[in-house]
Design a protein around this motif. Sequence first.
Motif, PDB file in Angstrom:
ATOM      1  N   PRO A 149       0.823  -1.223   0.000  1.00 32.98           N
ATOM      2  CA  PRO A 149       0.000   0.000   0.000  1.00 32.98           C
ATOM      3  C   PRO A 149       0.851   1.263   0.000  1.00 32.98           C
ATOM      4  O   PRO A 149       2.011   1.253   0.430  1.00 32.98           O
ATOM      5  CB  PRO A 149      -0.805  -0.129   1.296  1.00 32.98           C
ATOM      6  CG  PRO A 149       0.024  -0.995   2.179  1.00 32.98           C
ATOM      7  CD  PRO A 149       0.702  -1.978   1.267  1.00 32.98           C
ATOM      8  N   ALA A 150       0.265   2.351  -0.451  1.00 34.61           N
ATOM      9  CA  ALA A 150       0.998   3.613  -0.557  1.00 34.61           C
ATOM     10  C   ALA A 150       1.515   4.099   0.786  1.00 34.61           C
ATOM     11  O   ALA A 150       2.569   4.741   0.862  1.00 34.61           O
ATOM     12  CB  ALA A 150       0.092   4.678  -1.187  1.00 34.61           C
ATOM     13  N   GLU A 151       0.812   3.764   1.873  1.00 39.46           N
ATOM     14  CA  GLU A 151       1.219   4.244   3.195  1.00 39.46           C
ATOM     15  C   GLU A 151       2.303   3.392   3.838  1.00 39.46           C
ATOM     16  O   GLU A 151       2.701   3.644   4.973  1.00 39.46           O
ATOM     17  CB  GLU A 151      -0.005   4.297   4.130  1.00 39.46           C
ATOM     18  CG  GLU A 151      -0.624   2.953   4.468  1.00 39.46           C
ATOM     19  CD  GLU A 151      -1.688   2.512   3.470  1.00 39.46           C
ATOM     20  OE1 GLU A 151      -2.452   1.589   3.800  1.00 39.46           O
ATOM     21  OE2 GLU A 151      -1.748   3.098   2.367  1.00 39.46           O
ATOM     22  N   ARG A 187       5.311  -7.818   3.823  1.00 38.62           N
ATOM     23  CA  ARG A 187       5.538  -6.672   4.698  1.00 38.62           C
ATOM     24  C   ARG A 187       6.703  -6.931   5.648  1.00 38.62           C
ATOM     25  O   ARG A 187       7.482  -6.023   5.946  1.00 38.62           O
ATOM     26  CB  ARG A 187       4.272  -6.345   5.486  1.00 38.62           C
ATOM     27  CG  ARG A 187       3.165  -5.753   4.633  1.00 38.62           C
ATOM     28  CD  ARG A 187       1.942  -5.423   5.483  1.00 38.62           C
ATOM     29  NE  ARG A 187       0.910  -4.793   4.670  1.00 38.62           N
ATOM     30  CZ  ARG A 187       0.219  -3.716   5.035  1.00 38.62           C
ATOM     31  NH1 ARG A 187       0.464  -3.131   6.195  1.00 38.62           N
ATOM     32  NH2 ARG A 187      -0.713  -3.222   4.257  1.00 38.62           N
ATOM     33  N   LEU A 188       6.831  -8.146   6.105  1.00 39.78           N
ATOM     34  CA  LEU A 188       7.977  -8.488   6.947  1.00 39.78           C
ATOM     35  C   LEU A 188       9.279  -8.283   6.174  1.00 39.78           C
ATOM     36  O   LEU A 188      10.251  -7.741   6.721  1.00 39.78           O
ATOM     37  CB  LEU A 188       7.877  -9.943   7.418  1.00 39.78           C
ATOM     38  CG  LEU A 188       9.106 -10.472   8.169  1.00 39.78           C
ATOM     39  CD1 LEU A 188       9.251  -9.791   9.523  1.00 39.78           C
ATOM     40  CD2 LEU A 188       9.033 -11.986   8.331  1.00 39.78           C
ATOM     41  N   LEU A 189       9.325  -8.689   4.922  1.00 36.36           N
ATOM     42  CA  LEU A 189      10.530  -8.509   4.118  1.00 36.36           C
ATOM     43  C   LEU A 189      10.887  -7.021   4.003  1.00 36.36           C
ATOM     44  O   LEU A 189      12.067  -6.664   4.011  1.00 36.36           O
ATOM     45  CB  LEU A 189      10.340  -9.102   2.717  1.00 36.36           C
ATOM     46  CG  LEU A 189      10.188 -10.618   2.628  1.00 36.36           C
ATOM     47  CD1 LEU A 189      10.024 -11.036   1.165  1.00 36.36           C
ATOM     48  CD2 LEU A 189      11.368 -11.342   3.245  1.00 36.36           C
ATOM     49  N   LEU A 190       9.864  -6.168   3.926  1.00 34.63           N
ATOM     50  CA  LEU A 190      10.144  -4.740   3.843  1.00 34.63           C
ATOM     51  C   LEU A 190      10.637  -4.199   5.184  1.00 34.63           C
ATOM     52  O   LEU A 190      11.688  -3.565   5.258  1.00 34.63           O
ATOM     53  CB  LEU A 190       8.906  -3.976   3.387  1.00 34.63           C
ATOM     54  CG  LEU A 190       9.136  -2.467   3.167  1.00 34.63           C
ATOM     55  CD1 LEU A 190       8.311  -1.967   1.986  1.00 34.63           C
ATOM     56  CD2 LEU A 190       8.805  -1.648   4.406  1.00 34.63           C
ATOM     57  N   HIS A 191       9.889  -4.446   6.258  1.00 34.81           N
ATOM     58  CA  HIS A 191      10.224  -3.849   7.545  1.00 34.81           C
ATOM     59  C   HIS A 191      11.458  -4.461   8.191  1.00 34.81           C
ATOM     60  O   HIS A 191      12.238  -3.753   8.839  1.00 34.81           O
ATOM     61  CB  HIS A 191       9.033  -3.971   8.495  1.00 34.81           C
ATOM     62  CG  HIS A 191       7.808  -3.240   8.036  1.00 34.81           C
ATOM     63  ND1 HIS A 191       7.841  -1.938   7.584  1.00 34.81           N
ATOM     64  CD2 HIS A 191       6.518  -3.630   7.945  1.00 34.81           C
ATOM     65  CE1 HIS A 191       6.624  -1.559   7.238  1.00 34.81           C
ATOM     66  NE2 HIS A 191       5.798  -2.574   7.443  1.00 34.81           N
ATOM     67  N   GLU A 192      11.660  -5.753   8.012  1.00 34.28           N
ATOM     68  CA  GLU A 192      12.796  -6.428   8.657  1.00 34.28           C
ATOM     69  C   GLU A 192      14.052  -6.352   7.808  1.00 34.28           C
ATOM     70  O   GLU A 192      15.152  -6.148   8.340  1.00 34.28           O
ATOM     71  CB  GLU A 192      12.441  -7.897   8.916  1.00 34.28           C
ATOM     72  CG  GLU A 192      13.549  -8.724   9.535  1.00 34.28           C
ATOM     73  CD  GLU A 192      13.816  -8.398  10.998  1.00 34.28           C
ATOM     74  OE1 GLU A 192      14.923  -8.705  11.476  1.00 34.28           O
ATOM     75  OE2 GLU A 192      12.924  -7.836  11.651  1.00 34.28           O
ATOM     76  N   MET A 193      13.938  -6.526   6.485  1.00 34.08           N
ATOM     77  CA  MET A 193      15.113  -6.619   5.618  1.00 34.08           C
ATOM     78  C   MET A 193      15.180  -5.499   4.597  1.00 34.08           C
ATOM     79  O   MET A 193      16.073  -5.455   3.766  1.00 34.08           O
ATOM     80  CB  MET A 193      15.124  -7.969   4.907  1.00 34.08           C
ATOM     81  CG  MET A 193      15.177  -9.150   5.860  1.00 34.08           C
ATOM     82  SD  MET A 193      14.445 -10.650   5.138  1.00 34.08           S
ATOM     83  CE  MET A 193      13.393 -11.194   6.489  1.00 34.08           C
ATOM     84  N   HIS A 194      14.198  -4.594   4.633  1.00 35.33           N
ATOM     85  CA  HIS A 194      14.161  -3.419   3.754  1.00 35.33           C
ATOM     86  C   HIS A 194      14.138  -3.804   2.274  1.00 35.33           C
ATOM     87  O   HIS A 194      14.812  -3.185   1.451  1.00 35.33           O
ATOM     88  CB  HIS A 194      15.300  -2.468   4.086  1.00 35.33           C
ATOM     89  CG  HIS A 194      15.145  -1.864   5.460  1.00 35.33           C
ATOM     90  ND1 HIS A 194      14.565  -0.632   5.680  1.00 35.33           N
ATOM     91  CD2 HIS A 194      15.449  -2.355   6.689  1.00 35.33           C
ATOM     92  CE1 HIS A 194      14.532  -0.393   6.974  1.00 35.33           C
ATOM     93  NE2 HIS A 194      15.058  -1.417   7.614  1.00 35.33           N
TER      94      HIS A 194
END
Length: 240
Positions: A149-151, A187-194
């Motif tokens: 999502p955009a946010e 989302r985990l891949l984004l927040h944890e591993m960017h």
Amino acid sequence: MLNVSEFENTPRTVVSSSDYAEAFYGREAVNIPETSLLRGRIIRGKEPGDFLNLAADDRRLVFTMGGDGLSALCGRPLRQSLNTIGHTPAYVQGWIDQGLSFKLAVFQAEHERTLATWENLLYRVVECYPELTDDIAMHAPDLPHQLLPAEIELIDLAGPSHPEFVSLARYQRLTPEERADPQTLRRLLLHEMHVSALFGGDGYTYTPGGHRSMKEHLMPNLPLEALRETVLINLDESRR
């Protein structure tokens, strides 16, 4: 007849970290051969201790750039550099508003380069996060197709204080039903591993404008003292 201006604009061939730093501060164009072991990564933090590893947080896997990326960033100001590696202006401004500073770590790579494709990424995630093996196996076909999502950037900037931030600890507390949704693992891949929303999975970074940029590689989050010939270059807005 020798064209002096063309001679002066000839990129300087660089194969060492110290030579690269000299060229960076001198705003010189550089050429880094494909066979070079030079690799780089932009690190962000607030305190000196935040710049002791390839990433200041607890992530176990990081993205790095090779010679083409270092050539593209040589002498560039902060915001242009961050845009080139795939960060939106709003994301960058959010980091700056939080008081973060940025340094480019340049070092000699001893490990084999792992191009950041989706296949290689998921393989390395399992290697570095064995507790996610079953989840990766379940969702591997779907992960490349998950739209964020955009946010999501605002959530990431807020960090664990945001209820929708998916840290590794939060993910592990989810029920099997909640973990059955591939969006949660993405989302985990984004927040944890960017692994950002712009990650294309073809081995290249993409700018917010959709332009393919430099090759990106994967490696463990190591202490800088464990790497060879590491130099830290301050990134700011003073270079034009």
